[in-house]
Enzyme design. Structure first.
Site, PDB file in Angstrom:
ATOM      1  N   CYS A 120      38.267  50.299 -68.053  1.00  0.00           N
ATOM      2  CA  CYS A 120      36.949  49.879 -67.530  1.00  0.00           C
ATOM      3  C   CYS A 120      36.585  50.678 -66.232  1.00  0.00           C
ATOM      4  O   CYS A 120      37.240  51.385 -65.852  1.00  0.00           O
ATOM      5  CB  CYS A 120      37.098  48.216 -66.940  1.00  0.00           C
ATOM      6  SG  CYS A 120      35.416  47.560 -66.918  1.00  0.00           S
ATOM      7  N   CYS A 122      34.756  49.045 -63.535  1.00  0.00           N
ATOM      8  CA  CYS A 122      34.320  48.458 -62.372  1.00  0.00           C
ATOM      9  C   CYS A 122      35.229  48.739 -61.003  1.00  0.00           C
ATOM     10  O   CYS A 122      34.642  48.616 -59.960  1.00  0.00           O
ATOM     11  CB  CYS A 122      34.380  47.057 -62.500  1.00  0.00           C
ATOM     12  SG  CYS A 122      35.987  46.332 -62.989  1.00  0.00           S
ATOM     13  N   CYS A 130      30.728  47.205 -64.506  1.00  0.00           N
ATOM     14  CA  CYS A 130      31.481  47.809 -65.413  1.00  0.00           C
ATOM     15  C   CYS A 130      30.607  48.820 -66.223  1.00  0.00           C
ATOM     16  O   CYS A 130      31.038  49.276 -67.380  1.00  0.00           O
ATOM     17  CB  CYS A 130      31.780  46.843 -66.447  1.00  0.00           C
ATOM     18  SG  CYS A 130      32.896  45.433 -65.429  1.00  0.00           S
ATOM     19  N   LYS A 195      35.703  37.249 -73.381  1.00  0.00           N
ATOM     20  CA  LYS A 195      35.669  37.638 -71.696  1.00  0.00           C
ATOM     21  C   LYS A 195      34.407  36.944 -71.171  1.00  0.00           C
ATOM     22  O   LYS A 195      33.421  37.234 -71.271  1.00  0.00           O
ATOM     23  CB  LYS A 195      35.798  39.322 -71.396  1.00  0.00           C
ATOM     24  CG  LYS A 195      36.096  39.107 -70.007  1.00  0.00           C
ATOM     25  CD  LYS A 195      36.282  40.683 -69.369  1.00  0.00           C
ATOM     26  CE  LYS A 195      36.432  40.652 -67.985  1.00  0.00           C
ATOM     27  NZ  LYS A 195      36.619  42.287 -67.606  1.00  0.00           N
ATOM     28  N   ARG A 205      39.567  39.997 -57.909  1.00  0.00           N
ATOM     29  CA  ARG A 205      38.657  40.930 -57.252  1.00  0.00           C
ATOM     30  C   ARG A 205      39.150  41.482 -55.987  1.00  0.00           C
ATOM     31  O   ARG A 205      38.704  42.437 -55.656  1.00  0.00           O
ATOM     32  CB  ARG A 205      37.213  40.500 -57.389  1.00  0.00           C
ATOM     33  CG  ARG A 205      36.500  40.205 -58.769  1.00  0.00           C
ATOM     34  CD  ARG A 205      35.393  39.578 -58.867  1.00  0.00           C
ATOM     35  NE  ARG A 205      34.843  39.348 -60.300  1.00  0.00           N
ATOM     36  CZ  ARG A 205      33.898  38.907 -60.596  1.00  0.00           C
ATOM     37  NH1 ARG A 205      33.216  38.175 -59.952  1.00  0.00           N
ATOM     38  NH2 ARG A 205      33.489  38.861 -61.880  1.00  0.00           N
ATOM     39  N   ARG A 217      27.775  39.441 -63.283  1.00  0.00           N
ATOM     40  CA  ARG A 217      28.293  40.121 -64.532  1.00  0.00           C
ATOM     41  C   ARG A 217      27.969  39.257 -65.883  1.00  0.00           C
ATOM     42  O   ARG A 217      28.448  39.446 -67.011  1.00  0.00           O
ATOM     43  CB  ARG A 217      29.576  40.482 -64.426  1.00  0.00           C
ATOM     44  CG  ARG A 217      30.053  41.720 -63.684  1.00  0.00           C
ATOM     45  CD  ARG A 217      31.742  41.892 -63.559  1.00  0.00           C
ATOM     46  NE  ARG A 217      32.056  42.785 -62.586  1.00  0.00           N
ATOM     47  CZ  ARG A 217      33.083  42.881 -62.136  1.00  0.00           C
ATOM     48  NH1 ARG A 217      34.031  42.095 -62.360  1.00  0.00           N
ATOM     49  NH2 ARG A 217      33.364  43.811 -60.993  1.00  0.00           N
ATOM     50  N   GLU A 233      31.843  37.529 -81.307  1.00  0.00           N
ATOM     51  CA  GLU A 233      32.451  38.803 -80.190  1.00  0.00           C
ATOM     52  C   GLU A 233      33.599  39.207 -81.061  1.00  0.00           C
ATOM     53  O   GLU A 233      33.772  40.205 -80.999  1.00  0.00           O
ATOM     54  CB  GLU A 233      32.568  38.308 -78.874  1.00  0.00           C
ATOM     55  CG  GLU A 233      31.192  38.071 -78.142  1.00  0.00           C
ATOM     56  CD  GLU A 233      30.893  39.709 -77.504  1.00  0.00           C
ATOM     57  OE1 GLU A 233      31.348  40.530 -77.868  1.00  0.00           O
ATOM     58  OE2 GLU A 233      29.708  39.472 -76.731  1.00  0.00           O
ATOM     59  N   LYS A 248      39.866  35.694 -72.452  1.00  0.00           N
ATOM     60  CA  LYS A 248      39.943  35.657 -71.073  1.00  0.00           C
ATOM     61  C   LYS A 248      39.055  34.743 -70.238  1.00  0.00           C
ATOM     62  O   LYS A 248      37.705  34.859 -70.884  1.00  0.00           O
ATOM     63  CB  LYS A 248      39.757  37.003 -70.527  1.00  0.00           C
ATOM     64  CG  LYS A 248      40.208  37.241 -69.077  1.00  0.00           C
ATOM     65  CD  LYS A 248      40.041  38.557 -68.485  1.00  0.00           C
ATOM     66  CE  LYS A 248      40.322  38.695 -67.034  1.00  0.00           C
ATOM     67  NZ  LYS A 248      40.167  40.103 -66.451  1.00  0.00           N
ATOM     68  N   SER A 274      43.940  35.400 -62.520  1.00  0.00           N
ATOM     69  CA  SER A 274      44.454  35.365 -61.396  1.00  0.00           C
ATOM     70  C   SER A 274      43.897  33.972 -60.680  1.00  0.00           C
ATOM     71  O   SER A 274      44.898  33.345 -59.747  1.00  0.00           O
ATOM     72  CB  SER A 274      43.508  36.515 -60.457  1.00  0.00           C
ATOM     73  OG  SER A 274      42.280  36.239 -60.552  1.00  0.00           O
ATOM     74  N   TYR A 313      50.609  37.153 -64.593  1.00  0.00           N
ATOM     75  CA  TYR A 313      51.276  37.432 -63.179  1.00  0.00           C
ATOM     76  C   TYR A 313      52.672  36.481 -62.699  1.00  0.00           C
ATOM     77  O   TYR A 313      53.142  36.843 -62.171  1.00  0.00           O
ATOM     78  CB  TYR A 313      50.203  37.107 -62.063  1.00  0.00           C
ATOM     79  CG  TYR A 313      48.728  37.769 -62.081  1.00  0.00           C
ATOM     80  CD1 TYR A 313      48.707  38.975 -61.861  1.00  0.00           C
ATOM     81  CD2 TYR A 313      47.793  37.216 -62.712  1.00  0.00           C
ATOM     82  CE1 TYR A 313      47.539  39.866 -62.167  1.00  0.00           C
ATOM     83  CE2 TYR A 313      46.627  37.946 -62.921  1.00  0.00           C
ATOM     84  CZ  TYR A 313      46.626  39.073 -62.616  1.00  0.00           C
ATOM     85  OH  TYR A 313      45.380  39.855 -62.860  1.00  0.00           O
TER      86      TYR A 313
END
Length: 326
Positions: A120, A122, A130, A195, A205, A217, A233, A248, A274, A313
């Site tokens: 990406c 971004c 992006c 997404k 971020r 976005r 998609e 996501k 996150s 994570y």
């Protein structure tokens, strides 16, 4: 008393019995660990909104990779934090960009570690979007050429999988064509196929220094209210050559994961994002929840919904839970 009813509890009568009939099992092999790598010589920095997650300079990356290898984690996804940004994200596709250099280092330290490169712009653009900006908007087709260059540069550096996350129309097709033309026909694409423009991305971020400097976005990421759009998609990306399909975020989109799973035979990947991580860590720090039980239940629900892999994570924590060392 009548006994003309089903005795479902027979299969729950002991821990051994429950283990015997368990339908969904989480393994360390299911996990992909995100790593943020940054340029410069300063020490690693903990992300304030994501306890236990760090931005790593290259000189401290080896220790992290060694730890992951010992835990049995076999795949990582790399996100880059450059020192310098510009309006077209040059650092994303520079042959000596931070993701490219980190990839070379990881493959030198742990050749068998699967390196997935987030593809990406971004994190590399000074505006935080992006793609290429023209007249205040993100231009789809002009962005595709730069994303293709980024993917080829990452493959050249040794990435095992390319993971484009930009949500430009046609991005899988253009990247597939670019990889093939450059001789990387065997490099798979793990597409961020579905997404959403989610509020769960806030801590990321912070970690990636990638917040948009204006606007949002929503013209390229999906409306959280839409379900059928996700299927369109995913179908487009599969037709264009994707080898994996990412959904996501995860927790609020388990229905979408199941829908995508029912539509495709490709591996489906959940991104446990996150915000989902930060909420659990915050509640655990306050003593409100049993973190291990919550994490295992969350990730098991993603597998039960139909995913093959989970970007999370929590990967190191889960590896320890599964080893019984937590």
């Amino acid at each position: 008393m009548s006994s003309n009813f089903d005795r479902h509890r027979r299969l729950r009568s002991s821990a051994a019995m429950r283990d015997l009939v368990r339908e969904t099992v989480l393994h360390t092999d299911d996990l992909i660990y995100p790593i943020f790598v940054k340029e410069g010589k300063e020490a690693k920095t903990e992300v304030s909104s994501m306890p236990g997650v760090f931005q790593f300079p290259l000189h401290e990356l080896a220790a992290e990779i060694t730890e992951l290898t010992k835990l049995g984690i076999k795949a990582i996804i790399l996100f880059g934090l450059p020192d310098d940004k510009d309006d077209v994200g040059t650092g994303a596709y520079h042959d000596h960009g931070i993701v490219q250099e980190a990839t070379r280092l990881v493959k030198k330290i742990a050749p068998d570690m699967l390196v997935i490169a987030d593809t990406c712009l971004c994190e590399f653009t000074d505006h935080g979007h992006c793609g290429v900006i023209e007249n205040g908007g993100v231009k789809n087709d002009a962005s595709l050429e730069l994303l293709k260059q980024t993917a080829v540069s990452q493959a050249k550096a040794g990435a095992d999988i390319i993971a484009p996350s930009n949500m430009m129309d046609g991005f899988v097709q253009v990247i597939r064509e670019g990889l093939d033309e450059a001789g990387y026909q065997d490099i798979p694409i793990m597409s961020y196929a579905v997404k959403y423009a989610s509020a769960f991305y806030g801590p990321f971020r912070d970690a990636a220094n990638s917040a948009p400097q204006f606007g949002d976005r929503k013209t390229y990421q999906m409306d959280p209210a839409n379900r059928l759009e996700a299927l369109r998609e995913a179908k487009s990306d599969e037709r264009e050559g994707a080898d994996f399909l990412i959904v996501k975020p995860s927790l609020s989109y388990l229905d979408i994961i199941r829908d995508v799973r029912n539509q495709t035979n490709l591996p489906v990947v959940a991104y446990n994002v996150s915000g989902e991580y930060a909420m659990v860590k915050a509640a655990s720090a306050n003593g409100w929840i049993d973190e291990e039980r919550i994490v295992m239940e969350m990730l098991t629900s993603m597998k039960r919904a139909g995913v093959s892999l989970i970007i999370t994570y929590f990967a190191k924590d889960v590896a320890l839970y599964l080893k019984g060392d937590a």
